[in-house]
Structures are given as C-alpha cells and as structure tokens.
Scaffold this active site. Sequence first.
Site, PDB file in Angstrom:
ATOM      1  N   ASP A  31       0.853  -1.200   0.000  1.00 16.80           N
ATOM      2  CA  ASP A  31       0.000   0.000   0.000  1.00 16.80           C
ATOM      3  C   ASP A  31       0.885   1.246   0.000  1.00 16.80           C
ATOM      4  O   ASP A  31       1.888   1.297   0.714  1.00 16.80           O
ATOM      5  CB  ASP A  31      -0.891  -0.004   1.264  1.00 16.80           C
ATOM      6  N   GLY A  36      -5.035   4.432   2.349  1.00 11.74           N
ATOM      7  CA  GLY A  36      -4.940   3.410   3.404  1.00 11.74           C
ATOM      8  C   GLY A  36      -4.018   3.888   4.512  1.00 11.74           C
ATOM      9  O   GLY A  36      -3.457   4.984   4.451  1.00 11.74           O
ATOM     10  N   TYR A 149     -13.162   7.336 -13.448  1.00 12.22           N
ATOM     11  CA  TYR A 149     -13.119   6.158 -12.573  1.00 12.22           C
ATOM     12  C   TYR A 149     -13.735   4.951 -13.279  1.00 12.22           C
ATOM     13  O   TYR A 149     -13.162   3.857 -13.304  1.00 12.22           O
ATOM     14  CB  TYR A 149     -13.875   6.480 -11.284  1.00 12.22           C
TER      15      TYR A 149
END
Length: 331
Positions: A31, A36, A149
């Site tokens: 990540d 996150g 997106y």
Amino acid sequence: MKFVITGGAGFIGSHLSEKLVFRGHQVIAIDNESTGCAQNLSAIMPHPAFTYIHDDISAVNYWEQILSENTVIVHLAATVGVNRVAENPLETLYNNYTSTVSLLNLAARYACKFFFASTSEVYGDSDRAFSTESDSLVINGTHCGRTSYVLGKLLSEHYCLNYHQTHSLPVIVGRFFNVVGPRQLDRYGMVAPTFVKQALKNEPITIYGDGTQTRNFCDVNDITEAIIKSIDTKAAYGKILNFGGKDNITIHSFAQYVKLATHSASPIVFLPFPKERSNGRDIYHRSPSLARIENITGWKPITPWQDSVKAIISSLKHAQIDTSFEQRVIV
Ligand code: UDP
C-alpha cells in the site's frame, strides 16, 4: 496459500488481510498509504505470516521476490471516492488501468491467480431493477466527474477477461456494490461514515437530492468472505461477478436509521447535489442481481445493513476516544 494484496492497508484490503492471516494463509500487503493506513493492519502486523510493504505498486523491484506459482494477487488498490476522483480525473483513469495491466503481466509471468476489484459504477444510471453482469452499460460523457473512474475500471475488466481468454490466466472480476464497515473514510464522500460522523457530532445529516435514491449496502465482512469463496471456486475464473448486499434502501431511510442508532439530535437536511456528483447525473438507483455469484460460489450476503451501521458507530466512537488514531486515520 500465498496472497499478495494491493491496497492492503485500505478499508477492504485490511479486513481481507486480517481474515486470511487468521485462517492460516501467508499474506503480503502492499500500500502506498494514499488512502490506506498501516494502523489498519495493527492486529496482524507482528504475525509471522504477514508482511507489509509500504510502497507504490508501480515500483517494480520487489515483485520478483514475492511472486511465485499459484500466488493469488488480489488487486484492490485504486484511486477511489467521488470527491477524489473528480479532483484527479487523469490520474484516476491512468493509474487505475495501467496498474491492472502491469499486474496482469506479472501474474502471467509468474503463473499467479488474479482477483480484480471492479465496481458497480460501471452499470451507470441503469433503469433496470437489478444490474446483471451481462447487462449493457450506461456510460456518462467526459463532463461527468465519475467517468474517469468508470473508464479506468472498465478498461481493467477488459484486460482481465482478455488475459483469461488469450493467456489462460485464472482471473476473476468482482463488481463491488457500496461496501460499508469500520475503517471506511468519510474524507472522499462515502455516505456511511459521513452520516455516522455527522450524527455523532449532532451536526446536520446531509442528504443530497430528495433522498429517494437507493443503494444496496454490503458489509465488509461479507465482501471479504465473497472474495475468498470466489478464489476457492474454479468455476468463478474467467467470470464477472456482482458482490453486494440484498436490501435496496433509500438514502433517506439510511439517514433516519443512522440518527436513531446514534441517539443523535442531528437534523436531517436536503441539499443540492454537489458539483462532482451533478455533472452528468448522480446514480439514482443501484441494486445487484446476486444470482450468478450465488449459483457459482454459493455465497450470499448475511449481515443486515443495520449491523454494519452499528459497527461503524462503535468504531468511530472508539476512534474519538483514541485521539492519536483519530489524527492519523480520520482527519
Ligand atoms: N450521499 C448523500 N450525502 C452525503 C454523501 C452521499 O446523500 O453526504 C448520497 C449520494 O448522493 C449517493 C449515496 O449517498 O446517492 C451513496 O453515495 P456514496 O458516495 O457512498 O456511493 P456511490 O454514490 O458511489 O454509490
């Protein structure tokens, strides 16, 4: 089994990593912490079967060491959230599809299995009661904030299925419908943590439009179960599968329940759709057909959405007490 999870410190990735480690699997989570946070992984960080790589997935130097035959790559990392996507359309489109292509190449080279997290957004503002995997899709024009997106995810789906056909790569495409649960951030516009935080602070709960728009919320625990079950099911490979909850509810009833469950004094207010949602149209109705995933894997969602709301409330109350966590995770 060995799992490599991109976006492993994020909302869904951290829940999946935990579940897999506690079931005896080896997990490597990667990540870049753009959305996150390593704190999400604190329960498994010291576990010998768990490795955390804080890096970008486009950095290539570690892949050779971590991939081997039959490793399962679960590709969750993406630019997400209506607000963030609208602010960064080019980055969203480019990163979301090029990362998938690079990972598919690696999966083919090392004979891995591949799970790709796509989205119900690809169905667009459909008139159908239930969105089925074989439906034609409704795509907004480039003026719509969400289109980059959607296109990034659709291109990725297309690459995944073609890698399956041309390279016989074992690939699954999961279309996720409104996953909710603890650790989801409100920062990028997601409705569940937004309403719960507003209610806990006795601030107005902000419904966009008249609140008659509908969604099927699915608990993150059910989603992680569905990911694992599909990876374990041979017949799921080469397929697109919907992953979602069973109850179709209005955003107004969702707001009313959040207010009730938090014992909040918040007024419920109705606001115009913000610009990033109203360029084009906000998706009015969205509900998955779950027939295919149930037939193929036997999976069904089991958590009532009300229980997901209660879990979010309890995690946010806990976060309010632990201020160091609040600073790092909620902002
Ligand atoms: N929504 C809302 N108020 C908010 C945030 C979202 O009324 O503060 C609505 C939004 O317009 C949409 C629904 O809640 O109809 C779900 O929004 P979210 O961004 O969580 O998911 P998506 O739109 O991608 O389904």
